[in-house]
Design a protein around this motif. Structure first.
Motif: not given
Lengths: 330, 425
Positions: A151-177
């Motif tokens: 359960i921890a592996i699956i939920s942690l993965s989903l959490l990290m994917m969500a965080a990464l998506t936010l980073l890439v599409y919602r932050t300045k750094l993401g825009v730069a990337m």
């Protein structure tokens, strides 16, 4: 049915790990069109560093709760892997950024071999037991079981994917990337520090790999200096399956690959049991009468599924399931 | 043990004309032993017995243990003051370090041949013993290993090659017999790691079960590097086996056992010697408790009382694993020489085959291939994180370990009284 459900759970757990590692491949590819073959080794380094710290802490007679020890282990593994990721980019890839495509591919393989052998020197060639300190409760789910770690592996993965998506599409750094990924020259002209963005991409990928390393170690209870190689290859397949360079694709590809592998391993034996078609030859019928089963492909073909899927995708859909950009720049 | 392969070969190299006198150096063949003129007693001859094992590196402690076994046998024989062929014989052990490397095997063997040893005890690892055995065969030097368990060693058909330890392919039947006598499984699953070791072992287990009429599920396979066994185990869970045997090494067996218990499989898990160590507890945690595994031979503590006492008195420590077997191997060579009344390998070699010898590890007789007849296998069970011997399998019969220990002590004492000729003291 409970067997099927169990295989899905197994597959999703495995797939979550693939997905996290595949993100590292896909991010780097998306930005510099480089396949970082040493990425699997970063996972191994993460597992090894965490193992080191957790063993030391658990053996020191500390009163910290086990979960905190694992967390400390992970928090030590993340910066270690980030350092490896940064050094890798700085030493092996940046000097070759404008070289022909083949050159960085070769250095990537070189770095992979070097990391593996360094790990062998530091942590020995024996399989190491990953300390199993956290209790692992098992839950029942309609005939299937799912453990706390799963359960921890699956939920942690989903959490990290969500965080990464936010980073890439919602932050300045993401825009730069994204800008760097579109066109590094123009991005540079727009005032983006391209080198810094690329370094950060490598470092983020390495941090994800570190977490994946701890997940694999905790889940299987074992770490070995070669553990990153096959895992890396499969995660790479997952990235290609989903469409390399595409974040959502890597996640989908990882999950899909995990499930395909679990179901494949679980059912290939029954599906290729020649006794289903024993009428085609009398010899076969005789052997079936004696043994009950004549199995063409057994469960040892587990590792083959990833690569069969990879080949099929490359043949029928070279850009992957969600890939828009054909790999013209590869 | 096959892949971890402890092959102890003792090189008994006894040379008929053992010490070559330099004065006679020009004389080509030297069949005459050097006589010790200074003692003034009966003619004395030095007979060299070779011993080879890794004496450096990660299993150096096991090599030393093997060497101690030979040293004890040689010293005891010298203390008895044997007379062979009318001459007083002094045995000398020539111990070499083969580093556990296959390529060193033939080099050491050649060294022994050049030194004209009368026989060899060793080597420790199967992987080293097999290449070395060709050289011993070439020179006609008898070689007895006390720890090489790989079947291939004696399948080469070399008449000079023997072993006092069991073979890997006797392990499979032993585990299967133990499970059938203890747990009486109705349905059994067999998994292997697709290596020659794992698959070979699994085949033997499956065969034994099938012959006894136990239902065996279709074979499942993985690889020796596999850590994810969930898919395979999930499939097996649906078939509800009573016992699961895995042929492979601990690195794969540990995760397999852990995942099996997490999936809620209640079956007994059994393994071969590749996964028969306390390391299984580290790898599988609490899941390792109650697992069954086998090793060739008997645990050192089950060796004869007289041997254990002599060993402790001499080396101030307990034998580790194979010392009783190397001790017996050296004694077999010495006894054969006595019976043949010759230290010439060509003359005493046939006697080795006919010998019945009561040794520290029990009765020793060799079959036509040079394997030990009715070699014992030991079954271990994981108890409180440590593997503990629970049974000895001999000639298809399961003997509880405690009973075996009682029997062994009794046997040893009868031997002492009835057969002084082969007694070790």
């Amino acid at each position: 049915m409970d067997i099927f459900l169990q295989q899905i759970i197994n597959g999703l757990t495995l797939g979550s790990v693939y997905a996290i590692v595949a993100l590292g491949y896909t991010m780097v590819y998306g930005i510099v069109q480089l396949i970082n073959f040493a990425h699997g080794e970063v996972v191994m380094v993460g597992a090894m560093v965490a193992l080191w710290v957790i063993t030391a802490l658990a053996g020191s007679g500390t009163t910290l709760p086990p979960l905190v020890i694992v967390l400390i282990g992970t928090l030590c593994a993340i910066p270690a892997c980030m350092a490896v990721g940064y050094a890798m980019e700085r030493i092996a890839y940046r000097p070759l950024r404008n070289a022909p495509r083949l050159a960085p591919l070769i250095t990537a393989i070189g770095i992979s071999i070097i990391l593996q052998h360094l790990a062998m020197l530091i942590w020995s060639r024996n399989p190491l037991a990953f300390p199993q300190i956290i209790s692992n409760p098992v839950f029942h789910l309609g005939g299937a079981t799912i453990s706390g770690v799963q359960i921890a592996i699956i939920s942690l993965s989903l959490l990290m994917m969500a965080a990464l998506t936010l980073l890439v599409y919602r932050t300045k750094l993401g825009v730069a990337m994204r800008a760097t990924s579109e066109n590094p020259e123009i991005a540079g002209l727009m005032g983006i520090d391209v080198n810094r963005v690329i370094s950060i991409t490598f470092v983020i990928g390495a941090a994800l790999a570190a977490v994946a390393g701890v997940m694999v170690g905790t889940y299987y209870g074992i770490a070995h200096y070669t553990m990153g190689a096959l895992l890396g290859m499969k995660a790479f397949s997952a990235a290609v399956l989903g469409g390399i360079g595409n974040l959502a694709g890597a996640m989908l590809g990882g999950m899909l690959l995990g499930v395909v592998e679990a179901l494949g391993t679980g059912y290939i034996g029954n599906l290729t049991d020649l006794c289903h078609v024993s009428w085609i030859s009398s010899d076969l019928a005789e052997r079936c009468a004696v043994d009950g089963h004549v199995i063409l492909f057994g469960s040892n073909y587990q590792d083959v599924f990833a690569f069969v899927v990879l080949i099929l995708v490359l043949v029928f859909r070279p850009s992957g399931l969600l890939g828009e950009r054909v790999s013209d720049r590869a | 043990m096959s892949r971890k392969s402890f092959t102890v070969s003792w090189i008994h190299a006894t040379v008929a004309g053992a010490v070559i006198s330099l004065a006679l150096g020009g004389c080509g063949k030297q069949d005459e032993a050097q006589t010790s003129a200074d003692s003034g007693g009966p003619e004395q001859v030095t007979v060299k017995i070779g011993h080879a094992a890794p004496l450096t590196g990660s299993i150096a402690h096991l090599g030393k243990d093997n060497e101690n076994g030979v040293r004890l046998a040689v010293d005891e024989a010298n203390a008895r003051g044997l007379v062979i062929g009318g001459k007083k014989v002094v045995f000398e052990m020539l111990s070499e370090d083969d580093e556990g490397k296959p390529d060193m095997g033939p080099i050491i063997a050649q060294k022994f041949a050049d030194a004209k040893v009368a026989g060899v005890v060793g080597h420790l690892n199967s992987g080293v013993t097999i290449p070395a055995s060709a050289v011993y065969h070439q020179y006609g030097i008898p070689m007895i290993s006390g720890s090489a368990t790989n079947p291939q060693l004696t399948e080469q058909g070399f008449p000079e090659i023997f072993r006092t330890v069991g073979r890997d392919d006797q392990q499979g039947p032993a585990v299967a017999n133990f499970l059938m006598s203890e747990d009486k499984p109705r349905v059994v699953a067999v998994i292997d790691d697709a290596t020659s070791y794992g698959e070979g072992l699994a085949n033997e287990v499956e065969k034994t079960f099938k012959e006894a009429g136990v239902k065996v599920l279709p074979r499942e396979k993985g690889t020796d590097k596999q850590t994810d066994w969930n898919a395979v185990l999930t499939k097996l869970r649906g078939e509800k086996p009573d016992a699961i045997f895995f042929g492979g090494m601990d690195a794969a067996a540990g995760p397999l056992l852990k995942q099996g218990r997490e999936l809620g499989i209640k079956a007994v898990f059994a393994f071969g010697d590749g996964a028969c160590s306390d390391k299984m507890t580290e790898l599988a945690g609490a899941a390792a408790e109650g697992m069954i595994c086998s090793q060739a031979g008997i645990p050192a503590q089950a060796a004869s009382q007289s041997f254990l006492e002599a060993y402790r008195a001499k080396f101030n420590t307990d034998p580790i694993i194979y010392a009783p077997f190397t001790y017996d191997a050296a004694n077999v060579l010495i006894t054969a020489m006595q019976k043949a009344d010759s230290v010439d390998p060509a003359k005493y070699l046939p006697l080795i085959k006919q010998l019945t010898y009561e040794g520290a590890s029990g009765k020793i007789q060799f079959d036509d291939k040079g394997d030990r007849k009715d070699a014992e296998m030991t079954i271990f069970m994981m108890k409180d994180g440590k593997i503990a011997p629970v049974a000895i399998i001999k000639a298809g019969k399961t003997i509880k370990f405690e009973d075996f220990m009682k029997g062994a002590t009794a046997e040893a004492s009868t031997v002492q009284t009835t057969e002084p000729a082969t007694e070790q003291k």
